[in-house]
Each structure stands twice: as C-alpha cells, then as structure tokens.
Design a protein around this motif. Sequence first.
Motif, PDB file in Angstrom:
ATOM      1  N   TRP A 429     -44.137 -52.487  25.469  1.00 13.19           N
ATOM      2  CA  TRP A 429     -44.852 -53.192  26.136  1.00 13.19           C
ATOM      3  C   TRP A 429     -46.161 -53.480  25.249  1.00 13.19           C
ATOM      4  O   TRP A 429     -46.675 -54.631  25.975  1.00 13.19           O
ATOM      5  CB  TRP A 429     -45.333 -52.223  27.268  1.00 13.19           C
ATOM      6  CG  TRP A 429     -44.483 -52.172  28.346  1.00 13.19           C
ATOM      7  CD1 TRP A 429     -43.286 -51.342  28.630  1.00 13.19           C
ATOM      8  CD2 TRP A 429     -44.092 -53.359  29.154  1.00 13.19           C
ATOM      9  NE1 TRP A 429     -42.461 -51.602  29.560  1.00 13.19           N
ATOM     10  CE2 TRP A 429     -42.736 -52.905  30.304  1.00 13.19           C
ATOM     11  CE3 TRP A 429     -44.375 -54.708  29.472  1.00 13.19           C
ATOM     12  CZ2 TRP A 429     -42.312 -53.684  31.027  1.00 13.19           C
ATOM     13  CZ3 TRP A 429     -43.623 -55.418  30.511  1.00 13.19           C
ATOM     14  CH2 TRP A 429     -42.554 -54.898  31.122  1.00 13.19           C
ATOM     15  N   LYS A 430     -46.257 -52.908  24.111  1.00 15.33           N
ATOM     16  CA  LYS A 430     -47.453 -53.509  23.279  1.00 15.33           C
ATOM     17  C   LYS A 430     -46.928 -54.529  22.753  1.00 15.33           C
ATOM     18  O   LYS A 430     -47.745 -55.587  22.632  1.00 15.33           O
ATOM     19  CB  LYS A 430     -47.570 -52.225  22.218  1.00 15.33           C
ATOM     20  CG  LYS A 430     -48.775 -52.754  21.281  1.00 15.33           C
ATOM     21  CD  LYS A 430     -49.149 -51.557  20.410  1.00 15.33           C
ATOM     22  CE  LYS A 430     -50.242 -51.989  19.362  1.00 15.33           C
ATOM     23  NZ  LYS A 430     -50.378 -50.736  18.593  1.00 15.33           N
ATOM     24  N   LYS A 431     -45.743 -54.795  22.286  1.00 13.51           N
ATOM     25  CA  LYS A 431     -45.134 -55.990  21.665  1.00 13.51           C
ATOM     26  C   LYS A 431     -45.446 -57.150  22.892  1.00 13.51           C
ATOM     27  O   LYS A 431     -45.801 -58.375  22.388  1.00 13.51           O
ATOM     28  CB  LYS A 431     -44.067 -55.892  21.313  1.00 13.51           C
ATOM     29  CG  LYS A 431     -43.225 -57.216  20.642  1.00 13.51           C
ATOM     30  CD  LYS A 431     -41.874 -56.704  20.105  1.00 13.51           C
ATOM     31  CE  LYS A 431     -41.212 -58.135  19.539  1.00 13.51           C
ATOM     32  NZ  LYS A 431     -39.770 -58.071  19.204  1.00 13.51           N
ATOM     33  N   LEU A 433     -47.462 -57.376  25.164  1.00 13.79           N
ATOM     34  CA  LEU A 433     -48.856 -57.934  25.608  1.00 13.79           C
ATOM     35  C   LEU A 433     -49.364 -58.591  24.437  1.00 13.79           C
ATOM     36  O   LEU A 433     -49.931 -59.510  24.413  1.00 13.79           O
ATOM     37  CB  LEU A 433     -49.637 -56.643  25.482  1.00 13.79           C
ATOM     38  CG  LEU A 433     -49.528 -55.822  26.879  1.00 13.79           C
ATOM     39  CD1 LEU A 433     -50.299 -54.412  26.853  1.00 13.79           C
ATOM     40  CD2 LEU A 433     -50.073 -56.578  28.085  1.00 13.79           C
ATOM     41  N   GLU A 434     -48.886 -58.255  23.053  1.00 11.32           N
ATOM     42  CA  GLU A 434     -49.129 -59.163  21.878  1.00 11.32           C
ATOM     43  C   GLU A 434     -48.773 -60.610  21.959  1.00 11.32           C
ATOM     44  O   GLU A 434     -49.521 -61.726  21.668  1.00 11.32           O
ATOM     45  CB  GLU A 434     -48.791 -58.342  20.779  1.00 11.32           C
ATOM     46  CG  GLU A 434     -49.333 -57.017  20.337  1.00 11.32           C
ATOM     47  CD  GLU A 434     -48.785 -56.422  19.231  1.00 11.32           C
ATOM     48  OE1 GLU A 434     -47.520 -56.512  18.745  1.00 11.32           O
ATOM     49  OE2 GLU A 434     -49.532 -55.522  18.290  1.00 11.32           O
ATOM     50  N   GLU A 439     -54.737 -57.902  25.297  1.00  4.31           N
ATOM     51  CA  GLU A 439     -55.308 -56.742  24.827  1.00  4.31           C
ATOM     52  C   GLU A 439     -54.505 -55.632  24.771  1.00  4.31           C
ATOM     53  O   GLU A 439     -53.785 -55.629  25.989  1.00  4.31           O
ATOM     54  CB  GLU A 439     -56.910 -56.259  25.282  1.00  4.31           C
ATOM     55  CG  GLU A 439     -57.912 -57.113  24.825  1.00  4.31           C
ATOM     56  CD  GLU A 439     -59.268 -56.362  25.365  1.00  4.31           C
ATOM     57  OE1 GLU A 439     -59.624 -55.524  24.600  1.00  4.31           O
ATOM     58  OE2 GLU A 439     -59.693 -56.801  26.248  1.00  4.31           O
ATOM     59  N   THR A 440     -54.324 -54.718  23.844  1.00  6.14           N
ATOM     60  CA  THR A 440     -53.103 -53.724  23.883  1.00  6.14           C
ATOM     61  C   THR A 440     -53.951 -52.548  24.100  1.00  6.14           C
ATOM     62  O   THR A 440     -53.505 -51.491  23.443  1.00  6.14           O
ATOM     63  CB  THR A 440     -52.364 -53.688  22.439  1.00  6.14           C
ATOM     64  OG1 THR A 440     -53.133 -53.587  21.347  1.00  6.14           O
ATOM     65  CG2 THR A 440     -51.658 -55.161  22.326  1.00  6.14           C
ATOM     66  N   THR A 441     -54.822 -52.267  24.973  1.00  2.76           N
ATOM     67  CA  THR A 441     -55.345 -51.037  25.399  1.00  2.76           C
ATOM     68  C   THR A 441     -54.398 -50.241  26.249  1.00  2.76           C
ATOM     69  O   THR A 441     -53.159 -50.576  26.659  1.00  2.76           O
ATOM     70  CB  THR A 441     -56.473 -51.462  26.292  1.00  2.76           C
ATOM     71  OG1 THR A 441     -55.884 -51.816  27.573  1.00  2.76           O
ATOM     72  CG2 THR A 441     -57.502 -52.136  25.804  1.00  2.76           C
ATOM     73  N   GLU A 442     -54.498 -48.911  26.149  1.00  4.80           N
ATOM     74  CA  GLU A 442     -53.623 -48.127  26.919  1.00  4.80           C
ATOM     75  C   GLU A 442     -53.670 -48.408  28.432  1.00  4.80           C
ATOM     76  O   GLU A 442     -52.529 -48.198  28.998  1.00  4.80           O
ATOM     77  CB  GLU A 442     -53.937 -46.559  26.783  1.00  4.80           C
ATOM     78  CG  GLU A 442     -53.862 -46.020  25.302  1.00  4.80           C
ATOM     79  CD  GLU A 442     -54.179 -44.814  25.096  1.00  4.80           C
ATOM     80  OE1 GLU A 442     -53.351 -43.845  24.404  1.00  4.80           O
ATOM     81  OE2 GLU A 442     -55.147 -44.022  25.813  1.00  4.80           O
ATOM     82  N   ASN A 444     -54.020 -51.406  29.687  1.00  3.57           N
ATOM     83  CA  ASN A 444     -52.993 -52.615  29.722  1.00  3.57           C
ATOM     84  C   ASN A 444     -51.402 -52.317  29.644  1.00  3.57           C
ATOM     85  O   ASN A 444     -50.666 -53.032  30.292  1.00  3.57           O
ATOM     86  CB  ASN A 444     -53.388 -53.613  28.910  1.00  3.57           C
ATOM     87  CG  ASN A 444     -54.694 -54.066  29.312  1.00  3.57           C
ATOM     88  OD1 ASN A 444     -55.351 -53.960  30.279  1.00  3.57           O
ATOM     89  ND2 ASN A 444     -55.183 -55.368  28.300  1.00  3.57           N
ATOM     90  N   ILE A 445     -51.110 -51.410  28.607  1.00  2.00           N
ATOM     91  CA  ILE A 445     -49.926 -51.062  28.569  1.00  2.00           C
ATOM     92  C   ILE A 445     -49.285 -50.551  29.653  1.00  2.00           C
ATOM     93  O   ILE A 445     -48.245 -50.666  30.238  1.00  2.00           O
ATOM     94  CB  ILE A 445     -49.883 -50.189  27.226  1.00  2.00           C
ATOM     95  CG1 ILE A 445     -49.949 -50.943  25.749  1.00  2.00           C
ATOM     96  CG2 ILE A 445     -48.504 -49.427  27.220  1.00  2.00           C
ATOM     97  CD1 ILE A 445     -50.197 -49.775  24.805  1.00  2.00           C
TER      98      ILE A 445
END
Length: 603
Positions: A429-431, A433-434, A439-442, A444-445
């Motif tokens: 999920w970080k990928k 979002l990128e 933003e890759t905040t916790e 947002n993840i």
Amino acid sequence: MAKKKKYIDVMDTTFRDGFQSVFGGRVLMEDFLPAVEAAKDAGITHFEFGGGARFQSLFFYLQENAFEMMDKFRETVGPEVNLQTLARGINTVMLDTGSREMIDLHAKLFKKHGTTTIRNFDALNDVDNLAYSAKCIKDHGLKHEVVVTIMDLPPGCHGAHDAPFYEKVLRKILDSGLPFDSVCFKDASGTSNPNKVYETIKMARKLLPEGTHLRLHTHETAGVSVACYLAALEAGVDGIDMAAHPVSGGTSQPDILTLLHATKGGDYDLGGLELEKILAYEEVLNDCLKDYFIPPEATQVSPLIPFSPMPGGALTANTQMMRDSGILHKYPEVIRAMQEVVEKGGYGTSVTPVSQFYWQQAFNNVMFGPWKKIAPGYGRMVLGYFGKTPTEPDPEVVKIASEQLKLEPTKENPLDIADRDETKSIAYWKKVLEEEGLETTEENIFIAAACDKKGIDFLKGESPLMVRKKDQEENKKEGECMSSAAGVYTVVVDGQKFKVEVAEGEGEIVVKEASSTPAPAPESEVPAENAPGLTEVPAQVPGNVWKILKNPGDSVEEGEVIMILEAMKMEIDIPSPKAGKIAKINVATNQAVQEGQILALVE
C-alpha cells in the motif's frame, strides 16, 4: 438507612452504533459535535465514538477522515473520558482478514487518535481469531474488552447460541490466556431472549475472576432490549449500552431515558445520570440532526427479525442501498431468505462481517435463484477462510461455493493466509500511494488498506458526498415525479391524435400531429435484438459500474468478464454470454445502472 445502589457503567453509543443503526453511519462531524459537548455536560463519561462500519462510512460517503474525527471528539470531551471503538478481531475495521502487520497498525493508530478501549469480537466466536489482536491492543497501551457474540437462532434451528455454547466460548477465552480488561456479551441483532440472557450472564459471573467488569450490548430491533437489560442487571452485569433520541430505539440501542425509567425505584444507579440533564442533551441532539432523513425502518421494532436475524446497523445500511437502487420492494423476500442462509452457513453470529455475508447470500438467492450465485464473503466463510464456524456448514453449500469460487476448503490459520497476500502488506500500500502521488503516512497506508479503491479516491479528493437530508429526499421525490412525467405521449383531442413530447426541467412541451403509422427508427436506434449478430449483456442486479475490463473491438470468450458492478457491498462479475467481439460498451465507470439495463453488446 437506604440501601446503596449498584453503580452501572453506561456507555453512550449514539455517535457510533446509533449513527450506524439509523443513518448507515452517514452523519457529518460538524453537525454532531455540539451534541457531544451536550452529552459531556449531561454527565456522560463513556462513549463509543468510532470503529466498526462507522470507520469506513466516513471515507465512503462523507468525505471525512475518521482519524481526524476521532481527534476532534477527544478534544471535545477532554482527556479523562473513556472513548471506545469497535474492532472485528482479525478484520479490525475491514471487511476482510488483515495481515498481522495491519492488525498491529490498527491498534497503534487508534491509540494515537484518542481511543481508550477497544471492544474486540469475532463473529464466528473463534477464539483463535482474537488472540493476536488482543496482544496488539494491550501492547499499544489500550484497554481490551473481549467479546462473546450472541443471538437467538431462527425457529427450528439448533446446535449453537445457547447458554452452554457461550460457556464453552468463554472457557476457551480464559484457557487461551489472551489478555483482557473486561468482557462483553454482544447481541448486534437484538434477538436474544431475556431468559437466555439471564442464564448466560449468571454463568459468566460465576466463571470469571472476581471483579471482572462484565457488560451486555443489545439492540431494540426485535423489541426485547429493555427486558434483556433488566435480566442482565439482575444476573450481575456491571455495564450496559444505550443511545439518545433520535438515534435510539428501533434498530439502535434503547434510549437512556427509557432505561432510567425502567430501573426507577430499583437497586441500580445508571452512571449517576439525571433525567433533566439527559433531556437537555437530547434536545441538542435533536436539533443537530433535525435536517437528516431518518429511514422509516430505522424507527421500527420488527417481529420478523428473529427469523432473519439482521443487525440494526446492517439492516439500515442495506435498506438504504436497496432504496438507492430502486429495489426496496425486495426487502421482505431477502429477510425471508435469511433463515436458510444462516442455518446452512454454520451459525456464525449475525454481526459484521458475517451479517453482511448472510445478507449478500440471501440477496443473491432472491435475485438469481437459490444458491445459483455464491456471494464471495459467504463462500469463503463456509470454506474456512475466516476461521472455524460454530457448527459445520452444509456440505452441499460448501461444494457449490468451492466450485463457483474455485477455492478448496481450508483449516489453515486465516492470519497465515493473509500474511502471504502481498496486497495486505504495508509495503504494497505504500507503493500504491507513491504511484498515486499521495503521502505515505501510516494513517494513509491504513486508510488505503481498509478501504481499497474508495480509500484512494478519498485521499485524492475524489470520493462522493452521500448524506441524506430531508430537503434532498423531498427534491428527489419531486425529481422522480418529473422524470416519470417526461417522455413521448399520444393524446386524442376531439378525435384527432397528437404526439406530445414532455421534457425534464424547463424544456418546452412540443406538440405534433401524430401520423397514423409510426415513423421508422433511425438506423442508430434500431433495437439491439433486431440487429443481426448482436447479443445484449444486461445487468442482473442494480448497482454501480466499478471496473470496465473490455473495450469495443476486444475479443472475448464465453464467460469471460466484461466488467464488474458493485452492488450491496459485493463485486458482481458481468460475463460475456458468448465468444465474440465487444461491439459496444453502453456505460461508464461509476455510473449507476438498473436491473435489466443493457451494459454492452457482443457480436
């Protein structure tokens, strides 16, 4: 000397379960925060303020961030109030099983955003599904309220959901050694009868270590909530849950005023609450919610619910979806279909997510024919992918589910399955979002993982605002009347025929003399069934177009999926009825479609 009354802790569920049970969770933060202040002034010190289905509803329908709402709530009530959320064991606030790292992230973030206590349940009463989440909750400094989920079985059913069954579950909790601060018996459907409640609480009181805080949660949906609370008080509970008008009674919890009245002159002090102060709080809440449309079914007690059983929060969410899709008239049929679905599904408790699985399968059985289409969640449940059901599911249904979903039955730990799924990892999920430039905040993840595409839409500022207020409902009805009036009519005046075209809005009414024979339709309007070689692909149920997988000119095999609809929180595949080529796609992504509407043409 007057006998000292037993103090009973009261949790006010208005702003979580109340909103979910009456409005499907769709109440805007700015509209209800003044009522939170009024509740605090009235002496309420324990609130349910988030989690459960209310977590996703903010992102899905309100264009609001649930974490920001929780922060505002904590700011309003101050640091000392007990703020409680609802979690579904290995599902946390998601409808699917989370990985271990997502379960841990859930506890971490809910602690960060103001939570004191997490009430934690498993709809199957599979204690193994509670152990890891319990550890995470305690590791992050939260109080853990472990739950035994309860209900009454539909008439004629047996094998689970009696006091001996609940004793077996409670003993497993104690033997497992999982950490907890309190125990709750939770009836989301409100179907448990008072006698069983009394026997169950009496059993638990004897079995639990002395001093253990013991609670009952129920709903008024079946009309017996007050009787159940009185039975529980007599049997020895330490806490009960109530709501404030206008989100009390009906599909929600009984009203605080109702219980204060029911216990008048008795041996119980309900949270030190006073009638006049609660009246003042409810006046503020009524004013805050005066513009909201309250679905009629949310205010009713239904004698049919013990035959289903359907939780209040799920009932109104589902009926609102049916109302949106124009098929609310199918509701009684779906309720009648529930009993078979519950019985053959292995008697998991009718509470999210299992209540939604039951509803979806009953809905499918009504719309497509009995067991012709297995709802994915229901199918995976009977196949063992969410843990062990209280009793063995029907073997024939298991076989059908296995064939349709192309999955083998399993007894593997659902957490191990989830951990192997890349799409349930933080890194995945970080990928995502990128790639979306987010933003890759916790936070947002977790939002993306819990809400999938709708979470991404929210973070991109593209989610819809879907709040039902009275003026909108009235305008909608007027619009429906005008829409039904629009069209082409033939009228007769003094024996002469005229063609009348009535347009929507402020368009002119066009009157032409009607010819004795209808003019041929333009070539582009020739009905598809009259065009040689073209086959229509209709929508089998109303819903929204979620994904379109094929484009005009693409080749397809018979049964290959052309597009996916979203209906009743399910993904509905739309397969090609034959091998050929896509001639036309008639709809667009996110478009609402009706049952029978032609979605595509295949040649």
